[in-house]
Structure formats: C-alpha cells, structure tokens
Motif scaffolding. Structure first.
Motif, PDB file in Angstrom:
ATOM      1  N   GLN A   1       0.848  -1.194   0.000  1.00  0.00           N
ATOM      2  CA  GLN A   1       0.000   0.000   0.000  1.00  0.00           C
ATOM      3  C   GLN A   1       0.872   1.228   0.000  1.00  0.00           C
ATOM      4  O   GLN A   1       1.596   1.489   0.964  1.00  0.00           O
ATOM      5  N   ALA A   2       0.787   1.991  -1.092  1.00  0.00           N
ATOM      6  CA  ALA A   2       1.557   3.223  -1.220  1.00  0.00           C
ATOM      7  C   ALA A   2       0.733   4.410  -0.744  1.00  0.00           C
ATOM      8  O   ALA A   2      -0.496   4.440  -0.898  1.00  0.00           O
ATOM      9  N   SER A   3       1.429   5.395  -0.184  1.00  0.00           N
ATOM     10  CA  SER A   3       0.768   6.615   0.280  1.00  0.00           C
ATOM     11  C   SER A   3       1.761   7.768   0.258  1.00  0.00           C
ATOM     12  O   SER A   3       2.955   7.564   0.056  1.00  0.00           O
ATOM     13  N   GLY A   4       1.241   8.976   0.479  1.00  0.00           N
ATOM     14  CA  GLY A   4       2.106  10.130   0.598  1.00  0.00           C
ATOM     15  C   GLY A   4       2.127  11.062  -0.592  1.00  0.00           C
ATOM     16  O   GLY A   4       2.781  12.102  -0.559  1.00  0.00           O
ATOM     17  N   GLY A   5       1.416  10.709  -1.640  1.00  0.00           N
ATOM     18  CA  GLY A   5       1.380  11.583  -2.804  1.00  0.00           C
ATOM     19  C   GLY A   5       0.606  12.861  -2.524  1.00  0.00           C
ATOM     20  O   GLY A   5      -0.015  13.018  -1.476  1.00  0.00           O
ATOM     21  N   GLY A   6       0.675  13.782  -3.475  1.00  0.00           N
ATOM     22  CA  GLY A   6      -0.039  15.038  -3.315  1.00  0.00           C
ATOM     23  C   GLY A   6       0.281  16.000  -4.431  1.00  0.00           C
ATOM     24  O   GLY A   6       0.962  15.655  -5.393  1.00  0.00           O
ATOM     25  N   LEU A   7      -0.237  17.207  -4.263  1.00  0.00           N
ATOM     26  CA  LEU A   7      -0.009  18.289  -5.217  1.00  0.00           C
ATOM     27  C   LEU A   7       0.995  19.258  -4.612  1.00  0.00           C
ATOM     28  O   LEU A   7       0.751  19.806  -3.520  1.00  0.00           O
ATOM     29  N   VAL A   8       2.115  19.465  -5.292  1.00  0.00           N
ATOM     30  CA  VAL A   8       3.152  20.370  -4.804  1.00  0.00           C
ATOM     31  C   VAL A   8       3.646  21.241  -5.940  1.00  0.00           C
ATOM     32  O   VAL A   8       3.414  20.945  -7.115  1.00  0.00           O
ATOM     33  N   GLN A   9       4.353  22.293  -5.573  1.00  0.00           N
ATOM     34  CA  GLN A   9       4.956  23.156  -6.572  1.00  0.00           C
ATOM     35  C   GLN A   9       6.343  22.646  -6.944  1.00  0.00           C
ATOM     36  O   GLN A   9       6.983  21.937  -6.158  1.00  0.00           O
TER      37      GLN A   9
END
Length: 121
Positions: free
Chosen positions: A4-12
C-alpha cells in the motif's frame, strides 16, 4: 504480499515529498523493493530500487541525485524521498516487490495501488 503506497499530493516545482509503502508481511531475504511511476499516456517506468537485506540501491537517471529510496526494517516500510520535484515527475507512483535486482517491470510480482504525485510549475 500486499503493498500500500501513500504520501502523494499536489506540490509546486522545487518542493519535496516522501512516499511510503507498507507491506502486509516481512520481505524474504532475497527481496527487492522498488518504485515505478506512470505518467498520463506513458508506459510505467522504473524509478528506484533497493535490496532489502543489503540496502543496495539503483536509480533511474532522471531522478538520480534528487530521489532517495530507503527502508525501515523494524517497521517493514519502504520510502521514496523526492527532492527538487519537477513537473515531469508528475505521475502515479507504485511500489513493487520482487526478488531480482532489476529495473524491469516483469521482474516484480507484487504491486501496490499507486499514489498520485502532481508537480505544478
């Protein structure tokens, strides 16, 4: 093994992120864990890998010097530390488990569900 992967998001652009991958059971002594990514309209590509016991690593040229793969043995966790992110790093990131020190998708038997990383310019 389930991953189970996690930690992604929207960044600059220029920002950092840390991805995590939890596994349902401890890896075999010969285990290799890796990160791959897939951008829209492109094939899934190798990012980084680590031999679980020795800690030996390998990286794609596109991320060398910016990304670091690591593992926490007691917690049975895999990480991908991503620095100086670029818009071209935008993709769904997958963790994978295999037994061959390889950057080839077919050498990995188990895959996580992926986590989205989006880097804006």
């Amino acid at each position: 093994v389930q991953l189970q992967a996690s930690g992604g998001g929207l960044v600059q652009a220029g920002a950092s992120l840390r991805l995590s991958c939890a596994a349902s059971r401890r890896p075999l002594t010969s285990a290799v864990r890796a990160w791959f990514r897939q951008a829209p309209g492109k094939e899934r590509e190798f990012v980084a890998l680590i031999r679980w016991t020795s800690g030996s690593t390998a990286y794609a040229d596109s991320v060398k010097g910016r990304f670091t793969i690591s593992r926490d043995n007691p917690k049975n966790m895999l990480y991908l530390h991503m620095n100086t992110l670029k818009p071209e790093d935008t993709a769904v990131y997958y963790c994978a488990s295999g037994t061959t020190f390889s950057n080839t998708l077919d050498d990995y038997d188990y895959w996580g569900q992926g986590t989205q990383v989006t880097v804006s310019s």
